[in-house]
Design a protein around this motif. Structure first.
Motif, PDB file in Angstrom:
ATOM      1  N   ALA A  22       0.881  -1.272  -0.039  1.00 44.46           N
ATOM      2  CA  ALA A  22      -0.239   0.081  -0.027  1.00 44.46           C
ATOM      3  C   ALA A  22       0.764   1.326  -0.047  1.00 44.46           C
ATOM      4  N   ASP A  23       1.881   1.295   0.821  1.00 50.60           N
ATOM      5  CA  ASP A  23       2.848   2.258   0.902  1.00 50.60           C
ATOM      6  C   ASP A  23       3.438   2.620  -0.515  1.00 50.60           C
ATOM      7  N   HIS A  24       3.972   1.532  -1.300  1.00 50.43           N
ATOM      8  CA  HIS A  24       4.882   1.668  -2.605  1.00 50.43           C
ATOM      9  C   HIS A  24       3.712   2.209  -3.577  1.00 50.43           C
ATOM     10  N   VAL A  25       2.581   1.573  -3.603  1.00 56.93           N
ATOM     11  CA  VAL A  25       1.463   2.212  -4.505  1.00 56.93           C
ATOM     12  C   VAL A  25       0.967   3.609  -4.272  1.00 56.93           C
ATOM     13  N   THR A  26       0.739   3.913  -3.148  1.00 63.64           N
ATOM     14  CA  THR A  26       0.620   5.342  -2.671  1.00 63.64           C
ATOM     15  C   THR A  26       1.652   6.174  -3.448  1.00 63.64           C
TER      16      THR A  26
END
Length: 537
Positions: free
Chosen positions: A464-468
């Motif tokens: 989720a952090d990397h997609v954000t």
């Protein structure tokens, strides 16, 4: 001023009785160690006077003498370790009197008003706490850990002050909070209490020595003695604290109640600043150079958002406690570097790969770089999973791979696992090789943070952090967006100068459910072009 401080306060008699109980444990251990020697002396005396003639007394006397010699040897080595082992010293920023003459005057005035010895020195710690610390152990002088007046035998303890207090609190509030801490120098100067504390610290240091290869036998008796005296030692410290509190009752007592509310508020703001703002920078090899000044901004923002804290900002017109420092910016920078060392395991000194960053440069040098570094890692993981690259590192590539109409999210699980493995390898590589030789030497025993801020993130959280980060980088490249800093939440996306806080649920819908529709609608609203390649690190 009293030389040792009176101990007529309510908690001091209890503290002294508990200190004597700790010393009785030491006396019994000493008696047990010399008991075989005493028995050997009795047997030898009886043999020499002819009272124990004939068998089996010669053999018994010889055996007891051998046992006594071995016990004395082992006991002597153990006692030497307890006496000479270096007790732990909290890493702090030393604050000489020339750097804070007004603060030293404030502390001495407190000591005079309470008739207790003044602390021998003052130091700062990057945490929301204050205490007294004894640094008179001979091992500290031999190793150079401490020097000056605070290291002289019989010197008063060092006053350690939480650096966030100096920036957030007003002068009167700081004086009220420090009063019971400074009052602790009175009971601390009592010979029995000082002796008991020295014995407990020596045992604690001996346990640490016993953890070294080949010295495990030292740790076992040290741990046993600690268990025997830990209850009395704990009650002794409570008695000392009660005595100090009683002595400080007459110094700014009403203001202290109000100031304690500021302590809780400072702790909340400091924790948010470290975990949300400082930690992303530390992971990038940068350390914010003015964390203490940042905590004022964070707490002011918290006061603005939280109705319970909204009245606290009215205090900001009063004189801040950092005015007691001659060069607050220099002290703030030193405390910020120590915070990175304690909470993240960073090097002890700045270097090419461990450089400071000002708050004004934080969005461009930390937030933007963080997003693009994570976007790079995300596309490298897709490459490793043989996902078609298309025209380049585009957001469409990520959306297409994670889209799952069935909602099983197998692709997301595979990508999350790959990211977790890649990140773990990067961290191991950085820990093993270091950024440079100087940094590796500087880290020393502090390569692992003493107080880790966060547990390891799960694979789903990492994804989720990397997609954000990928979405934010795409928004910066193809829409009217920019990286920003929120004092309580850390890196944020600004669109037309306003923070967009509605991205997270749309990313979670993609990552957890495989549904890209909410995120695509959000991108279309902002004018972000997912088919456009993103500039990576």
């Amino acid at each position: 001023m009293s030389g040792t401080g009176s101990i007529v306060e309510g908690g001091a008699p209890s503290a002294r009785s508990r200190a004597l109980a700790v010393l009785r444990v030491r006396s019994r251990a000493l008696a047990l160690g010399v008991l075989p020697a005493a028995l050997a002396v009795v047997l030898l005396s009886a043999r020499m006077t002819g009272r124990l003639a004939g068998d089996p007394w010669p053999a018994v006397t010889l055996a007891v003498c051998v046992v006594a010699a071995l016990v004395l040897l082992v006991g002597g080595v153990f006692a030497a370790v307890v006496l000479r082992a270096s007790p732990a010293v909290t890493p702090t920023v030393p604050l000489p009197e020339s750097a804070a003459p007004d603060l030293y005057r404030l502390v001495r005035d407190l000591a005079d008003r309470m008739d207790v010895p003044a602390p021998s020195a003052i130091a700062l710690t990057p945490d929301c706490d204050s205490w007294l610390e004894d640094r008179t152990h001979a091992a500290h002088r031999r190793s150079g850990i401490s020097g000056g007046r605070e290291a002289e035998p019989g010197a008063a303890p060092v006053l350690v002050i939480g650096s966030p207090f100096l920036w957030w609190m007003r002068v009167a509030e700081l004086r009220a909070v420090l009063a019971p801490v400074v009052a602790g120098t009175g009971p601390s100067a009592h010979p029995d209490i000082a002796d008991a504390r020295g014995f407990v610290r020596g045992l604690d240091a001996a346990v640490d020595v016993g953890s070294r290869p080949g010295l495990g036998w030292i740790g076992r008796p040290a741990r046993l003695l600690l268990r025997l005296c830990q209850e009395d030692a704990a009650e002794m410290e409570r008695g000392v604290a009660a005595a100090a509190s009683d002595r400080a009752q007459g110094v700014d007592y009403g203001l202290r109640i109000v100031a304690q509310e500021q302590v809780g508020l400072a702790y909340a703001g400091w924790d948010r600043l470290l975990t949300r703002v400082a930690l992303p920078a530390w992971r990038m090899g940068r350390w914010p150079a003015h964390l203490d000044a940042g905590v004022v901004s964070a707490l002011t923002e918290l006061s603005r958002r939280d109705r319970l804290a909204e009245n606290f900002t009215s205090r900001l017109g009063e004189r801040p406690a950092c005015d007691l420092l001659e060069r607050p910016g220099v002290i703030d920078e030193a405390a910020s570097l120590l915070a990175a060392r304690l909470f993240h395991g960073g090097p002890a000194e700045a270097g090419p790969d461990w450089s400071p960053v000002d708050w004004a440069a934080y969005p461009e040098e930390v937030v933007d770089r963080k997003w693009r570094a994570e976007a790079t890692r995300l596309h490298e993981a897709l490459d490793a999973l043989a996902v078609p690259a298309g025209p380049g590192p585009t957001l469409d590539r990520v959306l297409g791979y994670l889209t799952d109409a069935a909602g099983e999210c197998a692709a997301g699980e595979a990508l999350a696992g790959r990211l977790s493995g890649d990140l773990a390898r990067e961290e191991r590589s950085a820990g093993a090789g270091g950024t440079d030789a100087g940094a590796a030497v500087a880290r020393g025993a502090d390569a692992v943070p003493l107080f880790p801020l966060q547990p390891p993130r799960s694979g789903r959280d990492l994804l989720a952090d990397h997609v954000t980060a990928m979405v934010c980088a795409a928004a910066v490249d193809s829409a009217d967006a920019a990286p920003g800093l929120d004092w309580l939440d850390g890196p944020v996306l600004l669109v037309a100068g306003e923070r967009r806080a509605d991205l997270a649920p749309r990313v979670l819908s993609l990552v957890e459910d495989g549904d890209p529709a909410p995120l695509r609608d959000w991108l279309a609203e902002l004018g972000v072009r997912p088919e456009k390649p993103v500039r990576l690190v």
